[in-house]
Scaffold this motif. Structure first.
Motif, mmCIF file in Angstrom:
data_model
loop_
_atom_site.group_PDB
_atom_site.id
_atom_site.type_symbol
_atom_site.label_atom_id
_atom_site.label_comp_id
_atom_site.label_asym_id
_atom_site.label_seq_id
_atom_site.Cartn_x
_atom_site.Cartn_y
_atom_site.Cartn_z
ATOM 1 N N GLU A 62 14.351 84.198 -65.735
ATOM 2 C CA GLU A 62 14.177 84.005 -67.177
ATOM 3 C C GLU A 62 15.455 83.556 -67.858
ATOM 4 O OE1 GLU A 62 11.565 86.424 -69.569
ATOM 5 O OE2 GLU A 62 11.194 87.723 -67.840
ATOM 6 N N THR A 63 16.600 83.833 -67.264
ATOM 7 C CA THR A 63 17.859 83.432 -67.888
ATOM 8 C C THR A 63 18.053 81.923 -67.857
ATOM 9 O OG1 THR A 63 19.148 83.652 -65.842
ATOM 10 C CG2 THR A 63 18.905 85.618 -67.219
ATOM 11 N N THR A 64 17.453 81.274 -66.879
ATOM 12 C CA THR A 64 17.607 79.807 -66.767
ATOM 13 C C THR A 64 16.325 79.065 -67.111
ATOM 14 O OG1 THR A 64 16.964 79.792 -64.423
ATOM 15 C CG2 THR A 64 19.300 80.114 -64.938
ATOM 16 N N GLY A 65 15.230 79.792 -67.293
ATOM 17 C CA GLY A 65 13.958 79.148 -67.555
ATOM 18 C C GLY A 65 13.237 78.687 -66.295
ATOM 19 N N GLU A 66 13.757 79.106 -65.127
ATOM 20 C CA GLU A 66 13.134 78.672 -63.883
ATOM 21 C C GLU A 66 11.842 79.449 -63.625
ATOM 22 O OE1 GLU A 66 14.289 77.942 -59.160
ATOM 23 O OE2 GLU A 66 15.696 78.963 -60.505
ATOM 24 N N VAL A 67 10.811 78.717 -63.236
ATOM 25 C CA VAL A 67 9.524 79.309 -62.917
ATOM 26 C C VAL A 67 9.144 78.920 -61.492
ATOM 27 C CG1 VAL A 67 8.735 79.271 -65.307
ATOM 28 C CG2 VAL A 67 8.237 77.316 -63.811
ATOM 29 N N ARG A 68 8.158 79.642 -60.933
ATOM 30 C CA ARG A 68 7.645 79.314 -59.600
ATOM 31 C C ARG A 68 6.147 79.102 -59.683
ATOM 32 N NH1 ARG A 68 7.099 83.467 -54.572
ATOM 33 N NH2 ARG A 68 5.408 84.123 -55.940
ATOM 34 N N TRP A 69 5.697 77.992 -59.102
ATOM 35 C CA TRP A 69 4.272 77.692 -59.007
ATOM 36 C C TRP A 69 3.867 77.722 -57.546
ATOM 37 C CZ3 TRP A 69 5.841 72.840 -62.120
ATOM 38 C CH2 TRP A 69 6.002 73.172 -63.471
ATOM 39 N N MET A 70 2.849 78.513 -57.213
ATOM 40 C CA MET A 70 2.379 78.629 -55.848
ATOM 41 C C MET A 70 1.009 77.981 -55.697
ATOM 42 S SD MET A 70 4.787 80.234 -54.240
ATOM 43 C CE MET A 70 3.887 80.335 -52.698
ATOM 44 N N CYS A 71 0.833 77.260 -54.595
ATOM 45 C CA CYS A 71 -0.473 76.711 -54.251
ATOM 46 C C CYS A 71 -1.034 77.482 -53.067
ATOM 47 C CB CYS A 71 -0.358 75.223 -53.923
ATOM 48 S SG CYS A 71 0.116 74.212 -55.351
ATOM 49 N N ALA A 72 -2.355 77.498 -52.963
ATOM 50 C CA ALA A 72 -3.031 78.302 -51.944
ATOM 51 C C ALA A 72 -4.001 77.443 -51.146
ATOM 52 C CB ALA A 72 -3.763 79.468 -52.608
ATOM 53 N N TRP A 73 -4.651 78.089 -50.177
ATOM 54 C CA TRP A 73 -5.590 77.366 -49.309
ATOM 55 C C TRP A 73 -6.758 76.787 -50.102
ATOM 56 C CZ3 TRP A 73 -10.720 78.599 -49.039
ATOM 57 C CH2 TRP A 73 -11.084 79.860 -49.511
ATOM 58 N N ASP A 74 -7.061 77.376 -51.258
ATOM 59 C CA ASP A 74 -8.218 76.924 -52.036
ATOM 60 C C ASP A 74 -7.837 76.147 -53.293
ATOM 61 O OD1 ASP A 74 -7.157 79.037 -53.484
ATOM 62 O OD2 ASP A 74 -9.102 79.970 -53.910
ATOM 63 N N THR A 75 -6.556 75.853 -53.476
ATOM 64 C CA THR A 75 -6.131 75.019 -54.602
ATOM 65 C C THR A 75 -6.703 73.617 -54.410
ATOM 66 O OG1 THR A 75 -4.066 76.271 -54.781
ATOM 67 C CG2 THR A 75 -4.151 74.140 -55.899
ATOM 68 N N THR A 76 -7.284 73.056 -55.455
ATOM 69 C CA THR A 76 -7.889 71.733 -55.345
ATOM 70 C C THR A 76 -7.015 70.672 -56.017
ATOM 71 O OG1 THR A 76 -9.124 71.879 -57.425
ATOM 72 C CG2 THR A 76 -10.168 72.815 -55.450
ATOM 73 N N GLU A 77 -7.282 69.433 -55.689
ATOM 74 C CA GLU A 77 -6.572 68.334 -56.349
ATOM 75 C C GLU A 77 -6.840 68.364 -57.846
ATOM 76 O OE1 GLU A 77 -7.583 64.655 -54.515
ATOM 77 O OE2 GLU A 77 -6.472 65.089 -52.662
ATOM 78 N N GLU A 78 -8.060 68.710 -58.228
ATOM 79 C CA GLU A 78 -8.389 68.803 -59.649
ATOM 80 C C GLU A 78 -7.577 69.899 -60.327
ATOM 81 O OE1 GLU A 78 -12.252 69.494 -62.613
ATOM 82 O OE2 GLU A 78 -12.496 69.575 -60.432
ATOM 83 N N ASP A 79 -7.399 71.040 -59.632
ATOM 84 C CA ASP A 79 -6.565 72.110 -60.184
ATOM 85 C C ASP A 79 -5.163 71.598 -60.480
ATOM 86 O OD1 ASP A 79 -8.632 73.985 -59.830
ATOM 87 O OD2 ASP A 79 -7.915 74.547 -57.835
ATOM 88 N N VAL A 80 -4.598 70.910 -59.495
ATOM 89 C CA VAL A 80 -3.231 70.406 -59.620
ATOM 90 C C VAL A 80 -3.137 69.386 -60.739
ATOM 91 C CG1 VAL A 80 -1.437 69.062 -58.472
ATOM 92 C CG2 VAL A 80 -2.629 70.879 -57.225
ATOM 93 N N ASP A 81 -4.064 68.449 -60.767
ATOM 94 C CA ASP A 81 -3.997 67.378 -61.767
ATOM 95 C C ASP A 81 -4.199 67.914 -63.180
ATOM 96 O OD1 ASP A 81 -3.661 65.724 -59.603
ATOM 97 O OD2 ASP A 81 -5.707 64.937 -59.619
ATOM 98 N N THR A 82 -5.079 68.896 -63.318
ATOM 99 C CA THR A 82 -5.292 69.505 -64.635
ATOM 100 C C THR A 82 -4.040 70.241 -65.103
ATOM 101 O OG1 THR A 82 -7.661 69.763 -64.204
ATOM 102 C CG2 THR A 82 -6.707 71.139 -65.932
ATOM 103 N N PHE A 83 -3.429 70.978 -64.184
ATOM 104 C CA PHE A 83 -2.209 71.712 -64.530
ATOM 105 C C PHE A 83 -1.074 70.746 -64.855
ATOM 106 C CE2 PHE A 83 1.373 74.600 -62.878
ATOM 107 C CZ PHE A 83 1.526 75.217 -64.106
#
Length: 348
Positions: free
Chosen positions: A316-337
């Motif tokens: 939080e001090t630098t604003g860094e975040v982590r995004w995790m993808c999983a076995w069921d993440t779809t291309e649509e999920d990624v593109d929407t995000f």
């Protein structure tokens, strides 16, 4: 009972958020009929041992457990004396995300080394005092590395071989926390045998929950001479399943027909797709080598996005975040995000 949640909703907070792979659910149902001997003397656990020995290209001992923390604590206890300590990276999961279980349950002192990328190296280890024979310290008994690391990086075959050689030269045991080892195998394009057996790993915590299983992991022993009392430690740690066939059949299904690789490759590909989609609008401070994407965003933008898409701050001090993808993440999920990230940054 009807579902209590929106089954179409997926976020980017953790691969633990994902459900159970349909093939695993089917395997659980198929294993459910009749009676099988309890506590690991069942057909599925025997088949799992055979399959893992095949994949690791040599005889291994396999001990299914309920979760990754349990696997790590049991494995580290089994390769150390009660007065010894374990070297790990400062960012290692056993150090920052296991509620002090190695210390409070395993009674192990963790000695941490700062690293730029989550990886231990012989150079970093050379600079660390082992305090051999010093009764005032906790002498080191093992080295533990995380694959992939908490920073999303993957140890190469040669990097693990070098750490293993260093550990063995100092009469230490090498443990690998492999909660995401399938993602590493998929990313590096090598086999489990090449990444683990051939590099000199002594004991491995093999992850399944993050790759589509319903709470099933395993301790895999590659060097029995370095391991002591693991059957007793598993029981004392409350990780011995009475109906073990239901853990073993999940792991067996994951490792059959290379489902572990298919699922991990997909998660990795979705992470790469996400990183590529936002690389021109956010700072990506770390390489995307598996299924984790690290990004730096204005805090208010992250908080706004979190109202719709679940994810966490990494720093939080630098604003860094982590995004995790999983076995069921779809291309649509990624593109929407990705579209939402762009809109949040541009005010669109």
């Amino acid at each position: 009972m009807n579902s209590l949640h929106d089954a179409s909703a997926r976020g980017f907070a953790s691969d633990n958020y994902a459900g159970v792979h349909p093939e695993v659910l089917d395997a659980l149902a198929a294993a459910n009929g009749g009676h099988q001997v309890a506590y690991g003397e069942d057909d599925y656990t025997a088949a799992l041992r055979d399959r893992m020995s095949e994949l690791f290209e040599g005889p291994v001992e396999v001990f299914p457990v309920f979760n990754g923390t349990g696997a790590n604590v049991i494995a580290l206890q089994a390769v150390t004396q009660r007065w010894e300590s374990v070297i790990c990276a400062e960012t290692a999961h056993i150090n920052v995300d296991e509620g002090a279980a190695p210390e409070s349950v395993g009674h192990l002192k963790l000695k941490t080394i700062p690293t730029p990328d989550g990886k231990l190296t012989p150079a970093l280890l050379d600079a660390f005092p082992l305090r051999v024979g010093d009764e005032h310290g906790a002498p080191v008994g093992a080295v533990s590395i995380t694959q992939t690391t908490e920073l999303g990086t993957a140890y190469t075959v040669e990097e693990i071989r070098q750490v293993a050689a260093w550990a063995h030269a100092h009469d230490l045991v090498l443990h690998v926390d492999g909660s995401r080892i399938s993602n590493a195998v998929a990313s590096l394009g090598v086999s489990l045998a090449q990444l683990v057996t051939d590099t000199g790993v002594d004991i491995l915590s093999f992850g399944g929950t993050k790759n589509g299983l319903l709470g099933a992991e395993a301790v895999v022993v590659l060097n029995p001479a370095a391991v002591h009392g693991i059957v007793f430690l598993r029981k004392q740690s409350m990780q011995l399943a009475s109906k073990m066939r239901f853990l073993s059949v999940q792991l067996l299904t994951l490792l059959s027909e290379d489902l572990y690789l298919t699922s991990a490759r997909h998660a990795n590909a979705m992470a790469a797709r996400l990183a590529d989609a936002v690389a021109d609008v956010v700072t990506l401070p770390r390489p995307t080598q598996a299924n984790a994407v690290f990004a730096v965003l204005p805090r208010e933008v992250s908080l706004k996005l979190m109202e719709t898409f679940r994810f966490y701050f990494w720093d939080e001090t630098t604003g860094e975040v982590r995004w995790m993808c999983a076995w069921d993440t779809t291309e649509e999920d990624v593109d929407t995000f990705a579209a939402a990230i762009r809109a949040a940054l541009t005010g669109g």
